[in-house]
Design a protein around this motif. Structure first.
Motif, PDB file in Angstrom:
ATOM      1  N   LEU A  36       0.813  -1.204   0.000  1.00  0.00           N
ATOM      2  CA  LEU A  36       0.000   0.000   0.000  1.00  0.00           C
ATOM      3  C   LEU A  36       0.849   1.258   0.000  1.00  0.00           C
ATOM      4  O   LEU A  36       1.898   1.306   0.640  1.00  0.00           O
ATOM      5  CB  LEU A  36      -0.907   0.047   1.240  1.00  0.00           C
ATOM      6  CG  LEU A  36      -2.275  -0.643   1.183  1.00  0.00           C
ATOM      7  CD1 LEU A  36      -2.129  -2.132   0.911  1.00  0.00           C
ATOM      8  CD2 LEU A  36      -3.022  -0.411   2.492  1.00  0.00           C
ATOM      9  N   GLU A  37       0.379   2.290  -0.705  1.00  0.00           N
ATOM     10  CA  GLU A  37       0.970   3.619  -0.597  1.00  0.00           C
ATOM     11  C   GLU A  37       0.555   4.252   0.726  1.00  0.00           C
ATOM     12  O   GLU A  37       1.380   4.693   1.521  1.00  0.00           O
ATOM     13  CB  GLU A  37       0.492   4.509  -1.747  1.00  0.00           C
ATOM     14  CG  GLU A  37       1.014   4.129  -3.117  1.00  0.00           C
ATOM     15  CD  GLU A  37       2.342   4.783  -3.434  1.00  0.00           C
ATOM     16  OE1 GLU A  37       2.946   5.372  -2.524  1.00  0.00           O
ATOM     17  OE2 GLU A  37       2.767   4.688  -4.587  1.00  0.00           O
ATOM     18  N   HIS A  38      -0.776   4.306   0.957  1.00  0.00           N
ATOM     19  CA  HIS A  38      -1.303   4.948   2.153  1.00  0.00           C
ATOM     20  C   HIS A  38      -2.814   4.812   2.153  1.00  0.00           C
ATOM     21  O   HIS A  38      -3.426   4.390   1.160  1.00  0.00           O
ATOM     22  CB  HIS A  38      -0.932   6.447   2.192  1.00  0.00           C
ATOM     23  CG  HIS A  38      -1.246   7.175   0.931  1.00  0.00           C
ATOM     24  ND1 HIS A  38      -0.280   7.636   0.068  1.00  0.00           N
ATOM     25  CD2 HIS A  38      -2.433   7.517   0.349  1.00  0.00           C
ATOM     26  CE1 HIS A  38      -0.840   8.222  -0.969  1.00  0.00           C
ATOM     27  NE2 HIS A  38      -2.153   8.164  -0.824  1.00  0.00           N
ATOM     28  N   TYR A  39      -3.418   5.181   3.265  1.00  0.00           N
ATOM     29  CA  TYR A  39      -4.850   5.444   3.325  1.00  0.00           C
ATOM     30  C   TYR A  39      -5.049   6.945   3.106  1.00  0.00           C
ATOM     31  O   TYR A  39      -4.218   7.752   3.511  1.00  0.00           O
ATOM     32  CB  TYR A  39      -5.432   5.059   4.683  1.00  0.00           C
ATOM     33  CG  TYR A  39      -5.292   3.600   5.042  1.00  0.00           C
ATOM     34  CD1 TYR A  39      -5.559   2.593   4.124  1.00  0.00           C
ATOM     35  CD2 TYR A  39      -4.890   3.226   6.322  1.00  0.00           C
ATOM     36  CE1 TYR A  39      -5.428   1.255   4.455  1.00  0.00           C
ATOM     37  CE2 TYR A  39      -4.760   1.887   6.673  1.00  0.00           C
ATOM     38  CZ  TYR A  39      -5.030   0.907   5.737  1.00  0.00           C
ATOM     39  OH  TYR A  39      -4.903  -0.407   6.074  1.00  0.00           O
ATOM     40  N   TRP A  40      -6.152   7.310   2.478  1.00  0.00           N
ATOM     41  CA  TRP A  40      -6.461   8.726   2.306  1.00  0.00           C
ATOM     42  C   TRP A  40      -7.901   8.975   2.735  1.00  0.00           C
ATOM     43  O   TRP A  40      -8.792   8.165   2.502  1.00  0.00           O
ATOM     44  CB  TRP A  40      -6.222   9.183   0.861  1.00  0.00           C
ATOM     45  CG  TRP A  40      -6.859   8.338  -0.208  1.00  0.00           C
ATOM     46  CD1 TRP A  40      -6.362   7.225  -0.809  1.00  0.00           C
ATOM     47  CD2 TRP A  40      -8.140   8.571  -0.823  1.00  0.00           C
ATOM     48  NE1 TRP A  40      -7.234   6.732  -1.750  1.00  0.00           N
ATOM     49  CE2 TRP A  40      -8.324   7.535  -1.784  1.00  0.00           C
ATOM     50  CE3 TRP A  40      -9.119   9.538  -0.672  1.00  0.00           C
ATOM     51  CZ2 TRP A  40      -9.473   7.446  -2.576  1.00  0.00           C
ATOM     52  CZ3 TRP A  40     -10.267   9.452  -1.457  1.00  0.00           C
ATOM     53  CH2 TRP A  40     -10.418   8.414  -2.395  1.00  0.00           C
ATOM     54  N   LEU A  41      -8.099  10.094   3.415  1.00  0.00           N
ATOM     55  CA  LEU A  41      -9.400  10.422   3.988  1.00  0.00           C
ATOM     56  C   LEU A  41      -9.768  11.861   3.634  1.00  0.00           C
ATOM     57  O   LEU A  41      -8.935  12.764   3.748  1.00  0.00           O
ATOM     58  CB  LEU A  41      -9.385  10.260   5.510  1.00  0.00           C
ATOM     59  CG  LEU A  41      -8.956   8.886   6.053  1.00  0.00           C
ATOM     60  CD1 LEU A  41      -7.466   8.903   6.405  1.00  0.00           C
ATOM     61  CD2 LEU A  41      -9.759   8.500   7.286  1.00  0.00           C
ATOM     62  N   ILE A  42     -10.999  12.055   3.196  1.00  0.00           N
ATOM     63  CA  ILE A  42     -11.488  13.377   2.813  1.00  0.00           C
ATOM     64  C   ILE A  42     -12.867  13.601   3.428  1.00  0.00           C
ATOM     65  O   ILE A  42     -13.748  12.741   3.318  1.00  0.00           O
ATOM     66  CB  ILE A  42     -11.593  13.523   1.276  1.00  0.00           C
ATOM     67  CG1 ILE A  42     -10.239  13.313   0.613  1.00  0.00           C
ATOM     68  CG2 ILE A  42     -12.150  14.888   0.901  1.00  0.00           C
ATOM     69  CD1 ILE A  42     -10.291  13.370  -0.902  1.00  0.00           C
ATOM     70  N   ASP A  43     -13.046  14.748   4.083  1.00  0.00           N
ATOM     71  CA  ASP A  43     -14.353  15.173   4.586  1.00  0.00           C
ATOM     72  C   ASP A  43     -14.653  16.562   4.035  1.00  0.00           C
ATOM     73  O   ASP A  43     -13.741  17.370   3.859  1.00  0.00           O
ATOM     74  CB  ASP A  43     -14.343  15.241   6.119  1.00  0.00           C
ATOM     75  CG  ASP A  43     -14.034  13.917   6.761  1.00  0.00           C
ATOM     76  OD1 ASP A  43     -14.966  13.114   6.909  1.00  0.00           O
ATOM     77  OD2 ASP A  43     -12.858  13.680   7.114  1.00  0.00           O
TER      78      ASP A  43
END
Length: 337
Positions: A36-43
């Protein structure tokens, strides 16, 4: 292994987007970092609608999303071949898993990476065994991520996530026999996972994703490892400008590279080389205090002339590079049409 990326490569008019949403990247569990590169989160909570545009990376994403009062849902998003556009309005949240290019197949070994390219597949369809099989076991295991008091346990909204995940054990036994019952179980389990990820805070979402993905027991095969290493070499070594050059450096034929990329990345090595060129040009256009020297940049990126860079940039981003750079310096809007 390096931490999460801090660049905005691929995001069109990144400053405009980041002024409107809360965007974070988080590292996965150590056992997942090779893949995995990363988790990404957007609100977001917007008074006016906003359309965001992304020039896709050569990566598969697992995406969980909720828009307004809609039910939470998840999908596997294969490598996108065209500019991705998403309209954001009102309130919403998206949590995603960005796999390394070549890193998704260990989580879905039954299909070549090319199967997912250009497709967005509901999670229940991608993992049709989510009820009784490994996917369901992974979901049930994810519930333990909320049982302790470690640094990734979550309170408040995490309690709702625990309830959603804990219900999976009962869900897996319902729905009757046969393919129809299994499909129903898969849909319920996928919905429970999406609810768990999106109802929790950031730590709870990360814990649920870690537990689910680790429960799928990915195995790093030689093919996946080589594909990931080759794409990373293309991304970081700006002297690699042609597939023939990469093949020569690796001591293999161009046809061998094409077969490897089809199986593990989902797009051709030529596509990857061109895509990273456009990402570089896009970031330069947005970050430069003044307009880049496009002829010089074209030469640095291995183009025979500025016209070829302009053609690839316009095809990927939707506007010519000069117009895009003017927008980044406060000129008239020149986003994709």
């Amino acid at each position: 292994m390096a931490g999460t990326r801090r660049d905005t490569r691929g995001i069109v008019e990144a400053r405009e987007l980041l002024a409107r949403v809360r965007f974070r990247r988080r590292e996965p569990a150590e056992g997942l970092r090779p893949f995995l590169e990363h988790y990404w989160l957007i609100d977001w909570d917007l008074a006016e609608p906003y359309a965001t545009h992304v020039v896709p990376h050569p990566s598969v994403n697992l995406v969980f999303q909720r828009y307004g009062d809609e039910a939470a849902w998840g999908e596997v998003a294969g490598v996108g071949l065209e500019l991705f556009t998403q309209k954001l309005e009102g309130r919403g949240r998206v949590c995603g898993v960005q796999f390394r290019p070549g890193g998704f197949r260990p989580f879905a070994p039954g299909r070549p990476a090319g199967y997912w390219t250009g497709r967005r597949v509901p999670l229940a369809e991608a993992y049709a065994d989510l009820g009784p099989g490994p996917g369901g076991a992974a979901l049930r295991g994810a519930a333990t991520a909320y049982g302790g008091s470690g640094p990734r346990s979550a309170g408040g909204a995490g309690g709702r996530a625990r309830a959603a995940l804990g219900a999976v054990g009962g869900t897996a036994g319902r729905g009757g026999s046969g393919s129809g019952g299994q499909e129903g179980r898969a849909r319920r389990c996928a919905s429970d996972l999406a609810e768990a990820v999106l109802a929790a805070g950031d730590d709870g979402a990360v814990a649920a994703l870690d537990a689910f993905l680790l429960g799928l027991a990915p195995r790093l095969t030689p093919g996946a490892a080589r594909a990931m290493a080759l794409v990373e070499r293309v991304r970081t070594d700006r002297t690699i400008r042609r597939v023939s050059q990469l093949a020569e450096l690796e001591g293999v034929s161009a046809r061998s590279l094409q077969r490897l990329f089809a199986a593990h990345v989902g797009v051709s090595p030529k596509w990857v080389v061109l895509r990273y060129r456009v990402h570089e040009a896009l970031e330069r256009a947005e970050s430069a205090g003044r307009a880049p020297d496009w002829a010089l940049l074209a030469a640095e990126l291995g183009y025979s002339d500025q016209a070829h860079l302009s053609r690839d940039f316009t095809a990927a981003v939707g506007v010519p590079p000069g117009a895009y750079a003017r927008r980044g310096r406060g000129g008239p809007a020149a986003g994709p049409r």
